[in-house]
Design a protein around this motif. Structure first.
Motif, PDB file in Angstrom:
ATOM      1  N   VAL A 185       0.844  -1.193   0.000  1.00 28.36           N
ATOM      2  CA  VAL A 185       0.000   0.000   0.000  1.00 28.36           C
ATOM      3  C   VAL A 185       0.880   1.244   0.000  1.00 28.36           C
ATOM      4  O   VAL A 185       1.833   1.345   0.784  1.00 28.36           O
ATOM      5  N   VAL A 186       0.560   2.179  -0.878  1.00 25.33           N
ATOM      6  CA  VAL A 186       1.284   3.447  -0.927  1.00 25.33           C
ATOM      7  C   VAL A 186       0.968   4.249   0.336  1.00 25.33           C
ATOM      8  O   VAL A 186      -0.202   4.492   0.657  1.00 25.33           O
ATOM      9  N   THR A 187       2.013   4.652   1.051  1.00 21.05           N
ATOM     10  CA  THR A 187       1.810   5.451   2.264  1.00 21.05           C
ATOM     11  C   THR A 187       2.310   6.885   2.108  1.00 21.05           C
ATOM     12  O   THR A 187       1.960   7.741   2.920  1.00 21.05           O
ATOM     13  N   GLU A 188       3.124   7.124   1.073  1.00 22.03           N
ATOM     14  CA  GLU A 188       3.682   8.468   0.899  1.00 22.03           C
ATOM     15  C   GLU A 188       4.182   8.587  -0.534  1.00 22.03           C
ATOM     16  O   GLU A 188       4.725   7.626  -1.091  1.00 22.03           O
ATOM     17  N   VAL A 189       3.998   9.757  -1.134  1.00 22.58           N
ATOM     18  CA  VAL A 189       4.538  10.013  -2.473  1.00 22.58           C
ATOM     19  C   VAL A 189       5.360  11.292  -2.428  1.00 22.58           C
ATOM     20  O   VAL A 189       5.004  12.269  -1.753  1.00 22.58           O
ATOM     21  N   GLY A 190       6.469  11.275  -3.148  1.00 28.23           N
ATOM     22  CA  GLY A 190       7.335  12.436  -3.200  1.00 28.23           C
ATOM     23  C   GLY A 190       6.866  13.454  -4.225  1.00 28.23           C
ATOM     24  O   GLY A 190       5.993  13.181  -5.069  1.00 28.23           O
ATOM     25  N   GLU A 191       7.466  14.596  -4.171  1.00 26.72           N
ATOM     26  CA  GLU A 191       7.160  15.661  -5.120  1.00 26.72           C
ATOM     27  C   GLU A 191       7.369  15.172  -6.546  1.00 26.72           C
ATOM     28  O   GLU A 191       8.355  14.513  -6.865  1.00 26.72           O
ATOM     29  N   GLY A 192       6.396  15.448  -7.416  1.00 30.29           N
ATOM     30  CA  GLY A 192       6.505  15.076  -8.820  1.00 30.29           C
ATOM     31  C   GLY A 192       5.871  13.746  -9.173  1.00 30.29           C
ATOM     32  O   GLY A 192       5.770  13.410 -10.352  1.00 30.29           O
ATOM     33  N   VAL A 193       5.420  12.995  -8.191  1.00 26.49           N
ATOM     34  CA  VAL A 193       4.742  11.717  -8.455  1.00 26.49           C
ATOM     35  C   VAL A 193       3.248  11.978  -8.552  1.00 26.49           C
ATOM     36  O   VAL A 193       2.619  12.404  -7.573  1.00 26.49           O
ATOM     37  N   ASP A 194       2.672  11.736  -9.736  1.00 28.50           N
ATOM     38  CA  ASP A 194       1.245  12.004  -9.906  1.00 28.50           C
ATOM     39  C   ASP A 194       0.462  10.804 -10.428  1.00 28.50           C
ATOM     40  O   ASP A 194      -0.739  10.915 -10.686  1.00 28.50           O
ATOM     41  N   HIS A 195       1.131   9.650 -10.566  1.00 29.75           N
ATOM     42  CA  HIS A 195       0.419   8.469 -11.079  1.00 29.75           C
ATOM     43  C   HIS A 195      -0.036   7.548  -9.961  1.00 29.75           C
ATOM     44  O   HIS A 195      -0.719   6.552 -10.218  1.00 29.75           O
ATOM     45  N   LEU A 196       0.311   7.879  -8.714  1.00 34.44           N
ATOM     46  CA  LEU A 196      -0.103   7.097  -7.562  1.00 34.44           C
ATOM     47  C   LEU A 196      -0.553   8.039  -6.458  1.00 34.44           C
ATOM     48  O   LEU A 196      -0.063   9.171  -6.357  1.00 34.44           O
ATOM     49  N   THR A 197      -1.449   7.539  -5.618  1.00 36.07           N
ATOM     50  CA  THR A 197      -1.881   8.322  -4.463  1.00 36.07           C
ATOM     51  C   THR A 197      -1.821   7.435  -3.222  1.00 36.07           C
ATOM     52  O   THR A 197      -1.798   6.197  -3.312  1.00 36.07           O
ATOM     53  N   VAL A 198      -1.777   8.078  -2.079  1.00 33.20           N
ATOM     54  CA  VAL A 198      -1.774   7.349  -0.814  1.00 33.20           C
ATOM     55  C   VAL A 198      -3.000   6.433  -0.743  1.00 33.20           C
ATOM     56  O   VAL A 198      -4.093   6.797  -1.156  1.00 33.20           O
ATOM     57  N   ARG A 199      -2.754   5.206  -0.269  1.00 35.43           N
ATOM     58  CA  ARG A 199      -3.735   4.125  -0.106  1.00 35.43           C
ATOM     59  C   ARG A 199      -3.913   3.281  -1.359  1.00 35.43           C
ATOM     60  O   ARG A 199      -4.664   2.304  -1.338  1.00 35.43           O
ATOM     61  N   ASP A 200      -3.284   3.644  -2.468  1.00 39.68           N
ATOM     62  CA  ASP A 200      -3.302   2.750  -3.631  1.00 39.68           C
ATOM     63  C   ASP A 200      -2.564   1.452  -3.303  1.00 39.68           C
ATOM     64  O   ASP A 200      -1.541   1.462  -2.614  1.00 39.68           O
ATOM     65  N   THR A 201      -3.067   0.326  -3.823  1.00 38.05           N
ATOM     66  CA  THR A 201      -2.284  -0.911  -3.827  1.00 38.05           C
ATOM     67  C   THR A 201      -1.412  -0.883  -5.068  1.00 38.05           C
ATOM     68  O   THR A 201      -1.898  -0.664  -6.178  1.00 38.05           O
ATOM     69  N   ALA A 202      -0.116  -1.062  -4.858  1.00 38.09           N
ATOM     70  CA  ALA A 202       0.840  -0.872  -5.954  1.00 38.09           C
ATOM     71  C   ALA A 202       1.874  -2.000  -5.944  1.00 38.09           C
ATOM     72  O   ALA A 202       2.060  -2.701  -4.945  1.00 38.09           O
ATOM     73  N   MET A 203       2.543  -2.143  -7.089  1.00 34.21           N
ATOM     74  CA  MET A 203       3.608  -3.155  -7.222  1.00 34.21           C
ATOM     75  C   MET A 203       4.829  -2.470  -7.819  1.00 34.21           C
ATOM     76  O   MET A 203       4.717  -1.478  -8.554  1.00 34.21           O
TER      77      MET A 203
END
Length: 311
Positions: A71-89
């Motif tokens: 689960v995405v818990t944090e995204v850095g500046e410039g990341v716009d294809h994922l958001t917090v709480r997304d399930t990601a690989m």
């Protein structure tokens, strides 16, 4: 921060739970709360010390693992294809303590995409490394629709993805299998199945007397399989083998680190999994604390699908 790694290189028993510092998050990066990490032969080589000479970190612990999902818990500046709480690989290039076998992982944003719709983290973590390696192998071989590709190790994770992606590309596929795996390989889409073994090149030539246009060598048979390919054909290898320089064969070592931040390629694999082009195969799961046993199972051989550690 809990991880599974080694403080001394060795056999499976060398793996144990270790404490590692959290990784800082920078611009363009993504933090995952890891739920699953798939196990590969590369992990067993790292554990045994085979890559110690090339690791820039010379102090323990060393944490294996190239495939991760959570689960995405944090995204850095410039990341716009994922958001917090997304399930990601994502795909991990491990060094030092920065492998996938850890409960919190920071990755370049371009190494991470959403998990396929309908897939949980356990299934999703089986796709990135093998899927990208299979896609790269086919791109290096460079065949066109209608040409013939041979695949060795077709029942394995890499080989199975090569078969499925090759069929999606419009290729004719001849693949090897043991008697026990023949139906599996046919179900993956192989047009012709030959018995696996040291004479697999002869068996391929029985069906294609002039040789095949290209070959992906997932069984790491190297020189033994080259006779299956016609003069001037192309071969993709997975352990650095570069061929013998004969018959004009183009032999391409397939190094997945070259595409570890190819987000469009990883996202295309995600879509193909959603469309049913690719099959996510989980053989068995283990709690992270049982990583040593998972490595023993992998090294005994015969695993079909991926072994996965859960956190």
């Amino acid at each position: 921060m809990r991880a599974v790694g080694v403080t001394e290189f060795g056999g499976p028993e060398a793996l144990h739970v270790v404490d590692v510092p959290p990784e800082p998050l920078g611009p363009g990066q993504v933090r995952l709360r890891v739920q699953a990490a798939a196990i590969s032969p590369t992990d067993t080589h790292l554990r045994s010390g085979a890559y110690a000479g090339r690791d820039p970190v010379k102090t323990p612990p060393w944490v294996p693992g190239m495939d991760v999902a959570g689960v995405v818990t944090e995204v850095g500046e410039g990341v716009d294809h994922l958001t917090v709480r997304d399930t990601a690989m994502g795909i991990v290039l491990p060094f030092g303590s920065h492998g996938a076998y850890r409960e919190d992982k920071v990755l370049p944003g371009d190494s991470v995409v959403r998990a396929p719709e309908g897939a949980d983290a356990v299934a999703a973590c089986t796709l990135p490394m093998n899927g990208l390696t299979a896609r790269l192998a086919l791109d290096l071989i460079g065949l066109s629709a209608g040409q013939v590709l041979a695949v060795t190790g077709a029942a394995g994770a890499f080989g199975g993805y090569v078969v499925q992606l090759a069929k999606a590309d419009g290729l004719t596929v001849v693949a090897d299998a043991s008697e026990a795996d023949e139906q599996l390989v046919r179900d993956l889409g192989a047009d012709v199945v030959v018995r696996r073994g040291d004479d697999v090149a002869d068996r391929v030539r029985e069906h294609f007397p002039d040789g095949v246009d290209g070959l992906a060598d997932g069984s790491v048979q190297d020189a033994l399989v080259l006779p299956a390919v016609k003069d001037g054909g192309a071969v993709a290898t997975v352990r650095g083998y570069r061929g013998d320089g004969q018959r004009g064969l183009r032999v391409h070592p397939t190094l997945v680190r070259r595409v570890a931040e190819d987000r469009p390629a990883l996202d295309r694999l995600r879509r193909q999994a959603e469309e049913g082009v690719l099959t996510l195969r989980v053989a068995r799961t283990f709690p992270a604390e049982e990583a040593a046993e998972a490595h023993r199972v992998l090294e005994r051989g015969g695993v079909r699908g991926r072994l996965v550690l859960t956190f």
